[in-house]
Motif scaffolding. Structure first.
Motif, PDB file in Angstrom:
ATOM      1  N   GLY A 184      -0.463  20.601  -1.210  1.00  0.00           N
ATOM      2  CA  GLY A 184      -0.091  21.565  -0.183  1.00  0.00           C
ATOM      3  C   GLY A 184       0.612  22.764  -0.767  1.00  0.00           C
ATOM      4  N   GLY A 185       0.814  23.776   0.069  1.00  0.00           N
ATOM      5  CA  GLY A 185       1.491  24.976  -0.386  1.00  0.00           C
ATOM      6  C   GLY A 185       1.298  26.122   0.564  1.00  0.00           C
ATOM      7  N   LEU A 186       1.629  27.303   0.072  1.00  0.00           N
ATOM      8  CA  LEU A 186       1.506  28.534   0.842  1.00  0.00           C
ATOM      9  C   LEU A 186       0.280  29.299   0.365  1.00  0.00           C
ATOM     10  CD1 LEU A 186       2.663  30.683   2.795  1.00  0.00           C
ATOM     11  CD2 LEU A 186       4.018  31.542   0.855  1.00  0.00           C
ATOM     12  N   VAL A 187      -0.549  29.712   1.303  1.00  0.00           N
ATOM     13  CA  VAL A 187      -1.770  30.443   0.964  1.00  0.00           C
ATOM     14  C   VAL A 187      -2.013  31.504   2.024  1.00  0.00           C
ATOM     15  CG1 VAL A 187      -3.266  28.814   2.199  1.00  0.00           C
ATOM     16  CG2 VAL A 187      -4.192  30.146   0.284  1.00  0.00           C
ATOM     17  N   GLN A 188      -2.642  32.595   1.629  1.00  0.00           N
ATOM     18  CA  GLN A 188      -2.986  33.630   2.591  1.00  0.00           C
ATOM     19  C   GLN A 188      -4.207  33.239   3.397  1.00  0.00           C
ATOM     20  OE1 GLN A 188      -3.391  37.288   0.358  1.00  0.00           O
ATOM     21  NE2 GLN A 188      -1.245  37.813   0.726  1.00  0.00           N
ATOM     22  N   ALA A 189      -4.304  33.794   4.576  1.00  0.00           N
ATOM     23  CA  ALA A 189      -5.474  33.558   5.415  1.00  0.00           C
ATOM     24  C   ALA A 189      -6.740  33.916   4.640  1.00  0.00           C
ATOM     25  CB  ALA A 189      -5.379  34.381   6.691  1.00  0.00           C
ATOM     26  N   GLY A 190      -7.739  33.064   4.775  1.00  0.00           N
ATOM     27  CA  GLY A 190      -8.981  33.239   4.045  1.00  0.00           C
ATOM     28  C   GLY A 190      -9.022  32.508   2.722  1.00  0.00           C
ATOM     29  N   GLY A 191      -7.876  32.001   2.296  1.00  0.00           N
ATOM     30  CA  GLY A 191      -7.788  31.298   1.034  1.00  0.00           C
ATOM     31  C   GLY A 191      -8.186  29.840   1.130  1.00  0.00           C
ATOM     32  N   SER A 192      -8.011  29.138   0.029  1.00  0.00           N
ATOM     33  CA  SER A 192      -8.419  27.731  -0.065  1.00  0.00           C
ATOM     34  C   SER A 192      -7.310  26.887  -0.680  1.00  0.00           C
ATOM     35  CB  SER A 192      -9.671  27.593  -0.935  1.00  0.00           C
ATOM     36  OG  SER A 192     -10.764  28.284  -0.390  1.00  0.00           O
ATOM     37  N   LEU A 193      -7.314  25.637  -0.303  1.00  0.00           N
ATOM     38  CA  LEU A 193      -6.458  24.628  -0.916  1.00  0.00           C
ATOM     39  C   LEU A 193      -7.239  23.335  -0.980  1.00  0.00           C
ATOM     40  CD1 LEU A 193      -2.958  25.030   0.834  1.00  0.00           C
ATOM     41  CD2 LEU A 193      -3.470  25.471  -1.572  1.00  0.00           C
ATOM     42  N   ARG A 194      -6.891  22.503  -1.947  1.00  0.00           N
ATOM     43  CA  ARG A 194      -7.456  21.159  -1.995  1.00  0.00           C
ATOM     44  C   ARG A 194      -6.317  20.163  -1.990  1.00  0.00           C
ATOM     45  NH1 ARG A 194     -11.196  17.854  -6.352  1.00  0.00           N
ATOM     46  NH2 ARG A 194      -9.224  17.782  -7.518  1.00  0.00           N
ATOM     47  N   LEU A 195      -6.298  19.337  -0.957  1.00  0.00           N
ATOM     48  CA  LEU A 195      -5.319  18.275  -0.867  1.00  0.00           C
ATOM     49  C   LEU A 195      -5.874  17.009  -1.497  1.00  0.00           C
ATOM     50  CD1 LEU A 195      -4.059  18.701   2.807  1.00  0.00           C
ATOM     51  CD2 LEU A 195      -3.342  19.922   0.739  1.00  0.00           C
ATOM     52  N   SER A 196      -4.977  16.247  -2.096  1.00  0.00           N
ATOM     53  CA  SER A 196      -5.337  14.952  -2.658  1.00  0.00           C
ATOM     54  C   SER A 196      -4.464  13.876  -2.034  1.00  0.00           C
ATOM     55  CB  SER A 196      -5.133  14.939  -4.174  1.00  0.00           C
ATOM     56  OG  SER A 196      -5.935  15.902  -4.817  1.00  0.00           O
ATOM     57  N   CYS A 197      -5.010  12.700  -1.964  1.00  0.00           N
ATOM     58  CA  CYS A 197      -4.256  11.541  -1.474  1.00  0.00           C
ATOM     59  C   CYS A 197      -4.548  10.397  -2.436  1.00  0.00           C
ATOM     60  CB  CYS A 197      -4.664  11.192  -0.052  1.00  0.00           C
ATOM     61  SG  CYS A 197      -3.947   9.644   0.565  1.00  0.00           S
TER      62      CYS A 197
ATOM     63  N   TYR B   2      -5.472   3.470  12.273  1.00  0.00           N
ATOM     64  CA  TYR B   2      -5.132   3.598  10.861  1.00  0.00           C
ATOM     65  C   TYR B   2      -3.880   2.787  10.567  1.00  0.00           C
ATOM     66  CZ  TYR B   2      -8.747   7.086  10.430  1.00  0.00           C
ATOM     67  OH  TYR B   2      -9.978   7.707  10.405  1.00  0.00           O
ATOM     68  N   ASP B   3      -3.935   2.059   9.464  1.00  0.00           N
ATOM     69  CA  ASP B   3      -2.906   1.078   9.169  1.00  0.00           C
ATOM     70  C   ASP B   3      -1.758   1.625   8.327  1.00  0.00           C
ATOM     71  OD1 ASP B   3      -5.824  -0.475   9.005  1.00  0.00           O
ATOM     72  OD2 ASP B   3      -4.299  -1.564  10.147  1.00  0.00           O
ATOM     73  N   TYR B   4      -2.070   2.508   7.421  1.00  0.00           N
ATOM     74  CA  TYR B   4      -1.037   3.054   6.543  1.00  0.00           C
ATOM     75  C   TYR B   4      -1.164   4.567   6.496  1.00  0.00           C
ATOM     76  CZ  TYR B   4       0.618  -1.395   4.743  1.00  0.00           C
ATOM     77  OH  TYR B   4       1.184  -2.634   4.631  1.00  0.00           O
ATOM     78  N   TRP B   5      -0.005   5.193   6.312  1.00  0.00           N
ATOM     79  CA  TRP B   5       0.079   6.649   6.308  1.00  0.00           C
ATOM     80  C   TRP B   5       0.870   7.133   5.098  1.00  0.00           C
ATOM     81  CZ3 TRP B   5      -1.925   9.766  10.297  1.00  0.00           C
ATOM     82  CH2 TRP B   5      -2.479   9.061  11.369  1.00  0.00           C
ATOM     83  N   GLY B   6       0.489   8.302   4.606  1.00  0.00           N
ATOM     84  CA  GLY B   6       1.284   8.938   3.583  1.00  0.00           C
ATOM     85  C   GLY B   6       2.456   9.682   4.193  1.00  0.00           C
TER      86      GLY B   6
ATOM     87  N   VAL C 148       0.838  -1.190   0.000  1.00  0.00           N
ATOM     88  CA  VAL C 148       0.000   0.000   0.000  1.00  0.00           C
ATOM     89  C   VAL C 148       0.875   1.243   0.000  1.00  0.00           C
ATOM     90  CG1 VAL C 148      -1.701   1.331   1.305  1.00  0.00           C
ATOM     91  CG2 VAL C 148      -1.859  -1.175   1.207  1.00  0.00           C
ATOM     92  N   GLN C 149       0.511   2.191  -0.853  1.00  0.00           N
ATOM     93  CA  GLN C 149       1.179   3.491  -0.850  1.00  0.00           C
ATOM     94  C   GLN C 149       0.134   4.585  -0.871  1.00  0.00           C
ATOM     95  OE1 GLN C 149       3.939   3.349  -4.230  1.00  0.00           O
ATOM     96  NE2 GLN C 149       5.618   3.186  -2.748  1.00  0.00           N
ATOM     97  N   LEU C 150       0.357   5.599  -0.064  1.00  0.00           N
ATOM     98  CA  LEU C 150      -0.495   6.778  -0.024  1.00  0.00           C
ATOM     99  C   LEU C 150       0.379   7.986  -0.312  1.00  0.00           C
ATOM    100  CD1 LEU C 150      -2.505   6.009   3.252  1.00  0.00           C
ATOM    101  CD2 LEU C 150      -3.184   5.501   0.909  1.00  0.00           C
ATOM    102  N   VAL C 151      -0.016   8.782  -1.287  1.00  0.00           N
ATOM    103  CA  VAL C 151       0.792   9.933  -1.685  1.00  0.00           C
ATOM    104  C   VAL C 151      -0.077  11.185  -1.666  1.00  0.00           C
ATOM    105  CG1 VAL C 151       2.236  10.956  -3.451  1.00  0.00           C
ATOM    106  CG2 VAL C 151       2.260   8.473  -3.100  1.00  0.00           C
ATOM    107  N   GLU C 152       0.250  12.099  -0.753  1.00  0.00           N
ATOM    108  CA  GLU C 152      -0.477  13.360  -0.658  1.00  0.00           C
ATOM    109  C   GLU C 152       0.104  14.395  -1.626  1.00  0.00           C
ATOM    110  OE1 GLU C 152      -0.113  11.859   3.703  1.00  0.00           O
ATOM    111  OE2 GLU C 152       1.143  12.018   1.911  1.00  0.00           O
ATOM    112  N   SER C 153      -0.738  15.298  -2.059  1.00  0.00           N
ATOM    113  CA  SER C 153      -0.301  16.416  -2.885  1.00  0.00           C
ATOM    114  C   SER C 153      -1.262  17.571  -2.683  1.00  0.00           C
ATOM    115  CB  SER C 153      -0.230  16.021  -4.363  1.00  0.00           C
ATOM    116  OG  SER C 153      -1.501  15.637  -4.830  1.00  0.00           O
TER     117      SER C 153
END
Length: 126
Positions: free
Chosen positions: A9-22, A113-117, A2-7
């Motif tokens: 992330g980054g730098l954002v200003q307060a009030g902004g949005s991000l979408r993480l994927s795994c 939880y069994d596996y971690w990214g 099993v592999q989990l890969v997150e993506s």
């Protein structure tokens, strides 16, 4: 294996949005409950949210309720964390994790939880 890969992330200003994927590979993703956790410098890892294997059950930490949303696409073996109205206190490394128990109830406990990214850094500037 099993592999989990997150993506996403980054730098954002307060009030902004991000979408993480795994993105997951290995065993049957559609049978796993999936969770998101985060760890800020000098602090313990904490629960952010989780989604059941079929997507019918979710749970969130009080600190992110109403701002963060978890979803999943079992056809793509991917779970998402949509983060809106970000605050500086959301700054942390974010981890996704897989729970193989196929329970209808998600858990907030990291020990189940069994596996971690490897994690992805989210930094929110004020």
């Amino acid at each position: 294996q099993v592999q989990l890969v997150e993506s996403g992330g980054g730098l954002v200003q307060a009030g902004g949005s991000l979408r993480l994927s795994c993105a997951a590979s290995g065993r049957s993703f559609s049978n796993w409950n999936m969770g998101w956790f985060r760890q800020a410098p000098g602090k313990e890892r904490e629960f952010v949210g989780a989604i059941s294997w079929g997507g019918g059950s979710t749970d969130y930490a009080d600190s992110v309720k109403g701002r963060f949303t978890i979803s999943r696409d079992n056809a793509k073996n991917t779970v998402y964390l949509q983060m809106n109205s970000l605050k500086p206190e959301d700054t942390a490394v974010y981890y996704c994790a897989a729970d193989f128990r196929r329970s209808s109830v998600v858990t907030v406990r990291a020990a189940f939880y069994d596996y971690w990214g490897q994690g992805t850094q989210v930094t929110v500037s004020s």
